[in-house]
Design an enzyme around this catalytic site. Structure first.
Site, PDB file in Angstrom:
ATOM      1  N   GLU A 168      57.190 -36.882  21.442  1.00  0.00           N
ATOM      2  CA  GLU A 168      58.132 -35.815  21.785  1.00  0.00           C
ATOM      3  C   GLU A 168      57.936 -34.552  20.962  1.00  0.00           C
ATOM      4  OE1 GLU A 168      59.957 -36.033  24.406  1.00  0.00           O
ATOM      5  OE2 GLU A 168      59.377 -38.115  24.730  1.00  0.00           O
ATOM      6  N   GLU A 177      62.675 -27.133  20.012  1.00  0.00           N
ATOM      7  CA  GLU A 177      62.091 -26.897  21.333  1.00  0.00           C
ATOM      8  C   GLU A 177      61.432 -25.519  21.385  1.00  0.00           C
ATOM      9  OE1 GLU A 177      63.807 -26.970  25.921  1.00  0.00           O
ATOM     10  OE2 GLU A 177      64.986 -27.805  24.274  1.00  0.00           O
ATOM     11  N   ASN A 215      75.627 -34.735  23.558  1.00  0.00           N
ATOM     12  CA  ASN A 215      74.913 -35.594  22.617  1.00  0.00           C
ATOM     13  C   ASN A 215      75.205 -35.197  21.176  1.00  0.00           C
ATOM     14  OD1 ASN A 215      73.533 -37.517  24.219  1.00  0.00           O
ATOM     15  ND2 ASN A 215      72.004 -35.997  24.795  1.00  0.00           N
TER      16      ASN A 215
END
Length: 315
Positions: A168, A177, A215
């Site tokens: 990831e 990101e 989350n």
């Protein structure tokens, strides 16, 4: 070079993992496995008294699976001191009820199944942010992680977890990101708690590119951290970054039917951890190339630490 060539494919997985999962319920660490006391007449060893506890306490001698400990015996395990409640042998501190947690300690060595040298070999190009000590410090949040079952089971679980972190974050090279144009998407205003840190504050961060306001809220509640109001902690504190990844690994089914922890300790295999992360986006023919890439990474990492990868590698 091969890692760089696969960057675009991997970044696609970064957007998928966790980012598009349904909102989870807040979860606490898995409950301890009951342990039965053995006869007190069995031989024991002397350990450091449990007189010094809490933050800053010196670490006791490392726990040893072959050593018998009597009530009051104190050991260090995963950067914390533990004291035995009764006679115990080969019952991992944190994974059974035989031990009481005395808190974090300093000055001790690491007995995590992945050594610091192996961690360096797995992630030779990692960003300085991702320290081995940060991972060790995070283990207290979920003490059953890589601490349940046989040594082979524990090693496989650690390898599987680090495989997805490798995939990831592209070998732990990225802390957040890359595509900033997508940051605003990760706020679900339909939640009653909203997005108090701002609509663009809940982008992917950390080893599994942890994202979405729901989350951050659920993980923060479970970990005792205000991640909803301060999601930047995940990119500022290495331990917090690893803790969010461990929260998902140990408590969330995602689109699968079990947590990744349960998949690895229960024998379902590495393939089920892929399903728990991305479900049909990769499994059941969704993206077989991505599945093959994850399996190859898992086999590389288990090879580096000298552990058989086991069966059921695909989903």
């Amino acid at each position: 070079m091969n890692r760089i060539k696969s960057l675009l494919t991997t970044l696609g997985a970064i957007v998928a993992t966790v980012a598009f999962l349904p909102a989870p319920a807040s979860a606490a660490p898995a409950s301890a496995v009951p342990a039965s006391a053995a006869p007190s007449s069995t031989a024991s060893v002397s350990t450091v008294p449990a007189s010094s506890t809490g933050a800053g306490a010196a670490c006791a001698p490392l726990w040893d699976s072959s050593t018998a400990y009597t009530a009051g015996g104190t050991v260090a395990h995963h950067g914390r001191n533990w004291t035995a409640k009764w006679w115990t042998r080969n019952e991992n501190p944190g994974a059974t009820t035989a031990w009481s947690d005395l808190g974090a300690c300093t000055g001790g060595g690491s007995d995590f199944v992945i050594s610091e040298a192996e961690f360096g070999a797995i992630f030779p190009d990692r960003a300085p942010f991702y320290t081995y000590q940060g991972l060790i410090d995070a283990l207290h949040a979920y003490p059953r992680f890589a601490n349940t079952g046989t040594e082979e089971t524990r090693s496989r679980e650690a390898a599987a977890f680090l495989t997805h972190a490798d995939f990831e974050s592209v070998g732990l090279q990225y802390v957040k990101e890359i595509n900033e144009a997508n940051y605003w998407i990760k706020c679900d205003y339909s939640r009653p708690f909203g997005c108090p840190a701002g609509q663009s504050a809940y982008y992917g961060r950390g080893p599994i590119m942890f994202s979405w306001n729901f989350n951050y809220k659920a993980a923060g509640d479970a970990l005792g951290l205000d991640l909803l109001n301060n999601p930047w902690l995940v990119e500022q504190d290495p331990s917090v970054a690893w803790q969010t990844a461990l929260w998902y690994w140990n408590t969330q089914n995602g689109p699968g039917t079990m947590t990744s922890h349960d998949a690895m300790v229960g024998g379902a295999g590495f393939g089920e951890t892929i399903r728990s992360l991305n479900g049909s986006l990769e499994c059941d023919g969704g993206n077989p190339a991505s599945v093959r890439a994850r399996v190859a990474a898992y086999e590389r990492i288990t090879g580096l630490i000298g552990t058989n990868p086991g069966a059921r590698l695909t989903c």
